[in-house]
Design a protein around this motif. Structure first.
Motif, PDB file in Angstrom:
ATOM      1  N   ALA A 111       0.824  -1.208   0.000  1.00  0.00           N
ATOM      2  CA  ALA A 111       0.000   0.000   0.000  1.00  0.00           C
ATOM      3  C   ALA A 111       0.862   1.265   0.000  1.00  0.00           C
ATOM      4  CB  ALA A 111      -0.935  -0.007   1.207  1.00  0.00           C
ATOM      5  N   ILE A 112       1.893   1.269   0.832  1.00  0.00           N
ATOM      6  CA  ILE A 112       2.750   2.458   0.937  1.00  0.00           C
ATOM      7  C   ILE A 112       3.550   2.668  -0.336  1.00  0.00           C
ATOM      8  CG2 ILE A 112       4.678   3.490   2.185  1.00  0.00           C
ATOM      9  CD1 ILE A 112       3.645   1.975   4.688  1.00  0.00           C
ATOM     10  N   GLU A 113       4.092   1.594  -0.914  1.00  0.00           N
ATOM     11  CA  GLU A 113       4.874   1.731  -2.140  1.00  0.00           C
ATOM     12  C   GLU A 113       3.998   2.095  -3.335  1.00  0.00           C
ATOM     13  OE1 GLU A 113       8.122   1.888  -2.565  1.00  0.00           O
ATOM     14  OE2 GLU A 113       8.266   1.763  -0.388  1.00  0.00           O
ATOM     15  N   ALA A 114       2.716   1.728  -3.292  1.00  0.00           N
ATOM     16  CA  ALA A 114       1.796   2.175  -4.338  1.00  0.00           C
ATOM     17  C   ALA A 114       1.642   3.699  -4.276  1.00  0.00           C
ATOM     18  CB  ALA A 114       0.443   1.491  -4.179  1.00  0.00           C
ATOM     19  N   VAL A 115       1.546   4.230  -3.058  1.00  0.00           N
ATOM     20  CA  VAL A 115       1.513   5.687  -2.904  1.00  0.00           C
ATOM     21  C   VAL A 115       2.806   6.305  -3.425  1.00  0.00           C
ATOM     22  CG1 VAL A 115       1.407   7.575  -1.224  1.00  0.00           C
ATOM     23  CG2 VAL A 115      -0.060   5.561  -0.937  1.00  0.00           C
ATOM     24  N   ASN A 116       3.924   5.685  -3.109  1.00  0.00           N
ATOM     25  CA  ASN A 116       5.226   6.156  -3.577  1.00  0.00           C
ATOM     26  C   ASN A 116       5.272   6.196  -5.099  1.00  0.00           C
ATOM     27  OD1 ASN A 116       8.034   6.552  -4.012  1.00  0.00           O
ATOM     28  ND2 ASN A 116       8.470   5.634  -2.023  1.00  0.00           N
ATOM     29  N   GLY A 117       4.759   5.143  -5.750  1.00  0.00           N
ATOM     30  CA  GLY A 117       4.741   5.112  -7.211  1.00  0.00           C
ATOM     31  C   GLY A 117       3.856   6.196  -7.792  1.00  0.00           C
ATOM     32  N   ALA A 118       2.694   6.423  -7.171  1.00  0.00           N
ATOM     33  CA  ALA A 118       1.798   7.477  -7.645  1.00  0.00           C
ATOM     34  C   ALA A 118       2.456   8.849  -7.522  1.00  0.00           C
ATOM     35  CB  ALA A 118       0.492   7.437  -6.852  1.00  0.00           C
ATOM     36  N   VAL A 119       3.190   9.067  -6.444  1.00  0.00           N
ATOM     37  CA  VAL A 119       3.880  10.343  -6.236  1.00  0.00           C
ATOM     38  C   VAL A 119       4.917  10.588  -7.325  1.00  0.00           C
ATOM     39  CG1 VAL A 119       5.498  11.539  -4.719  1.00  0.00           C
ATOM     40  CG2 VAL A 119       3.473  10.438  -3.747  1.00  0.00           C
ATOM     41  N   SER A 120       5.653   9.555  -7.695  1.00  0.00           N
ATOM     42  CA  SER A 120       6.683   9.709  -8.736  1.00  0.00           C
ATOM     43  C   SER A 120       6.072  10.070 -10.081  1.00  0.00           C
ATOM     44  CB  SER A 120       7.510   8.427  -8.851  1.00  0.00           C
ATOM     45  OG  SER A 120       6.713   7.350  -9.316  1.00  0.00           O
ATOM     46  N   ALA A 121       4.799   9.719 -10.306  1.00  0.00           N
ATOM     47  CA  ALA A 121       4.120  10.070 -11.543  1.00  0.00           C
ATOM     48  C   ALA A 121       3.913  11.573 -11.666  1.00  0.00           C
ATOM     49  CB  ALA A 121       2.774   9.348 -11.623  1.00  0.00           C
ATOM     50  N   PHE A 122       3.983  12.299 -10.562  1.00  0.00           N
ATOM     51  CA  PHE A 122       3.871  13.754 -10.578  1.00  0.00           C
ATOM     52  C   PHE A 122       5.245  14.419 -10.655  1.00  0.00           C
ATOM     53  CE2 PHE A 122      -0.046  12.251  -8.834  1.00  0.00           C
ATOM     54  CZ  PHE A 122      -1.014  13.146  -9.257  1.00  0.00           C
ATOM     55  N   SER A 123       6.225  13.851  -9.977  1.00  0.00           N
ATOM     56  CA  SER A 123       7.541  14.496  -9.919  1.00  0.00           C
ATOM     57  C   SER A 123       8.323  14.350 -11.225  1.00  0.00           C
ATOM     58  CB  SER A 123       8.358  13.925  -8.755  1.00  0.00           C
ATOM     59  OG  SER A 123       8.585  12.536  -8.916  1.00  0.00           O
ATOM     60  N   MET A 124       8.229  13.219 -11.887  1.00  0.00           N
ATOM     61  CA  MET A 124       9.052  13.005 -13.085  1.00  0.00           C
ATOM     62  C   MET A 124       8.691  13.947 -14.231  1.00  0.00           C
ATOM     63  SD  MET A 124       9.790   8.894 -13.208  1.00  0.00           S
ATOM     64  CE  MET A 124       8.064   8.481 -13.429  1.00  0.00           C
ATOM     65  N   PRO A 125       7.415  14.098 -14.607  1.00  0.00           N
ATOM     66  CA  PRO A 125       7.111  15.092 -15.652  1.00  0.00           C
ATOM     67  C   PRO A 125       7.487  16.512 -15.244  1.00  0.00           C
ATOM     68  CG  PRO A 125       5.258  13.596 -15.330  1.00  0.00           C
ATOM     69  CD  PRO A 125       6.207  13.356 -14.201  1.00  0.00           C
ATOM     70  N   ALA A 126       7.344  16.826 -13.954  1.00  0.00           N
ATOM     71  CA  ALA A 126       7.702  18.169 -13.488  1.00  0.00           C
ATOM     72  C   ALA A 126       9.194  18.427 -13.657  1.00  0.00           C
ATOM     73  CB  ALA A 126       7.295  18.333 -12.028  1.00  0.00           C
ATOM     74  N   MET A 127      10.030  17.438 -13.346  1.00  0.00           N
ATOM     75  CA  MET A 127      11.476  17.604 -13.507  1.00  0.00           C
ATOM     76  C   MET A 127      11.851  17.818 -14.968  1.00  0.00           C
ATOM     77  SD  MET A 127      12.981  14.783 -10.854  1.00  0.00           S
ATOM     78  CE  MET A 127      12.560  14.830  -9.118  1.00  0.00           C
ATOM     79  N   GLN A 128      11.220  17.059 -15.859  1.00  0.00           N
ATOM     80  CA  GLN A 128      11.513  17.203 -17.284  1.00  0.00           C
ATOM     81  C   GLN A 128      11.163  18.603 -17.765  1.00  0.00           C
ATOM     82  OE1 GLN A 128      12.982  14.869 -19.143  1.00  0.00           O
ATOM     83  NE2 GLN A 128      12.926  16.041 -21.044  1.00  0.00           N
ATOM     84  N   GLY A 129      10.073  19.155 -17.260  1.00  0.00           N
ATOM     85  CA  GLY A 129       9.656  20.478 -17.699  1.00  0.00           C
ATOM     86  C   GLY A 129      10.368  21.627 -17.015  1.00  0.00           C
ATOM     87  N   LEU A 130      11.040  21.349 -15.896  1.00  0.00           N
ATOM     88  CA  LEU A 130      11.661  22.429 -15.125  1.00  0.00           C
ATOM     89  C   LEU A 130      12.985  22.905 -15.722  1.00  0.00           C
ATOM     90  CD1 LEU A 130      11.588  24.217 -12.604  1.00  0.00           C
ATOM     91  CD2 LEU A 130      12.701  22.364 -11.339  1.00  0.00           C
ATOM     92  N   VAL A 131      13.760  21.994 -16.298  1.00  0.00           N
ATOM     93  CA  VAL A 131      15.106  22.353 -16.772  1.00  0.00           C
ATOM     94  C   VAL A 131      15.092  23.517 -17.762  1.00  0.00           C
ATOM     95  CG1 VAL A 131      17.164  21.514 -17.982  1.00  0.00           C
ATOM     96  CG2 VAL A 131      16.028  20.058 -16.291  1.00  0.00           C
ATOM     97  N   PRO A 132      14.203  23.566 -18.777  1.00  0.00           N
ATOM     98  CA  PRO A 132      14.216  24.710 -19.696  1.00  0.00           C
ATOM     99  C   PRO A 132      13.890  26.038 -19.025  1.00  0.00           C
ATOM    100  CG  PRO A 132      13.010  22.866 -20.652  1.00  0.00           C
ATOM    101  CD  PRO A 132      13.256  22.527 -19.217  1.00  0.00           C
TER     102      PRO A 132
END
Length: 415
Positions: A111-132
């Motif tokens: 259950a906890i790692e499922a939450v962790n996986g869902a959280v990464s779905a928000f951070s990864m696209p944000a990181m890709q868009g932040l660099v420019p």
């Protein structure tokens, strides 16, 4: 790009803070697979239990990727990453406490790692868009190469560090270290100042549709994502599933030889990032697809003649080629996709990549049981190389040039 300018992107204090934050969190990220695996096995020695935990995290991430891309284009990407890191630190910290205290159960960890996986779905696209948003367009390739250097370097150091902590205090403490790295990353991100995000009144569905339009309007973009859905599946299946099986059963390779081969691949990627800090990829997609085609060589030799002394140099070259694609692809996205849609487009890209992973592991695990593994590797290698090079038949992939180089030529008197 000369040596004196190789580190120029780090002179910008905003990118420098992001680089420190990302490197710190990646130390924890690279420790997590080892720490989590042994933490789960500490609770339940069945391999099936570990598979359930990993599947829960991956499924949750895939399910929320589209939503994560939309949110990352709607709000401050720095804030979204900070919130995501906070939740990651909490989830990993809770699992660490449960393991250390002896209260951990497999359903709780799932259950906890499922939450962790869902959280990464928000951070990864944000990181890709932040660099420019942090560096000048001319420094995008260098910035991506610097990030790749940190990522590849931590992938070498992190598992070793995790192994030391697991063997000493225990797997729970390794997860605690992972959680702490995200706390440090949050502090570093707080030093980045960005303009306020532009609020849009459109609905979630409308934003997804607009992102899909940006994704499909460029043939080079959607074609490569579709192709990589296939390439990633066969790469994961051939290299990471059948590869260890061959290593375990072949006396000329063995587990020790296989670890050396994987290390050579990582070293090749690290050294190529140094090259890419100095050398501009004038046609990033052409160079990238030629580079990724090199992965077919070690897969082919793994099927024909799996000897460590032969595989190591080929894995080194393949690692370098993979890094050329990674940087070329990131630069092509950052230069050609509008900043306001970059996170959504990146989420479509990531979805195509991550969906392929369980498919590849499942299909190749089945194939290895019903056919000769070495024959499978030879066929896979040839297919991988042909499909990679076939993408160069698409003019948009073959001819796409760096936007900064094109702009410079148009501004010159000769141009």
């Amino acid at each position: 790009m000369n040596t004196a300018r190789s580190w120029e992107a780090l002179q910008d204090k905003r990118f420098r803070a992001f680089f420190i934050a990302r490197t710190t969190s990646m130390v924890g990220t690279s420790m997590a697979p080892v720490a989590l695996a042994f933490a789960v096995l500490h609770v339940d020695e069945r391999a099936a239990a570990l598979g359930q935990v990993m599947a829960a995290r991956m499924v949750a991430m895939v399910v929320f990727l589209m939503v994560g891309g939309v949110i990352a284009d709607r709000m401050s990407r720095r804030t979204l990453i900070q919130v995501s890191h906070t939740l990651t630190a909490l989830t990993q910290g809770i699992v660490a406490w449960l393991v250390i205290s002896g209260h951990a159960t497999i359903p709780l960890i799932i259950a906890i790692e499922a939450v962790n996986g869902a959280v990464s779905a928000f951070s990864m696209p944000a990181m890709q868009g932040l660099v420019p948003q942090l560096v000048e367009p001319r420094l995008l390739q260098q910035a991506d190469a610097l990030m790749s250097f940190a990522r590849n370097g931590t992938m070498i150091i992190g598992p070793v560090l995790a192994g030391v902590v697991v063997a000493g205090p225990g797997p729970g403490w390794a997860l605690a270290v992972d959680a702490c790295t995200y706390v440090l990353a949050i502090l570093a991100l707080s030093r980045i100042a960005l303009p306020a995000a532009v609020r849009r009144g459109s609905s979630m569905v409308a934003d997804l549709r607009d992102g899909w339009t940006e994704f499909t309007r460029r043939d080079w973009l959607w074609i490569i994502v579709v192709v990589f859905g296939f390439l990633n599946a066969i790469h994961i299946g051939a290299w990471m599933v059948i590869g260890p099986y061959i290593a375990k059963t072949d006396p000329d390779l063995g587990v020790h030889g296989w670890s050396l081969v994987l290390s050579a691949e990582a070293v090749g990627a690290v050294l190529m990032t140094v090259v890419l800090m100095r050398l501009d990829l004038r046609r990033p997609l052409r160079a990238g697809m030629l580079g990724i085609a090199l992965l077919s060589l070690p897969i082919l030799v793994l099927g024909l003649d799996p000897r460590t002394v032969v595989l190591m140099p080929l894995a080194f070259v393949a690692g370098a080629g993979t890094q050329v694609f990674s940087t070329g692809w990131s630069v092509a996205l950052m230069e050609n996709v509008p900043e306001h849609a970059l996170s959504r487009v990146s989420s479509y890209d990531m979805l195509g990549s991550y969906v392929a992973i369980p498919i590849g592991t499942t299909v190749f695990g089945w194939l290895a049981a019903v056919a000769d593994p070495r024959t499978i590797l030879v066929v896979t290698a040839v297919t991988y190389g042909v499909v990679s090079l076939a993408t160069l038949l698409v003019p948009g992939i073959r001819h796409l040039r760096r936007a900064t180089i094109v702009a410079a030529q148009q501004d010159s008197p000769v141009g």
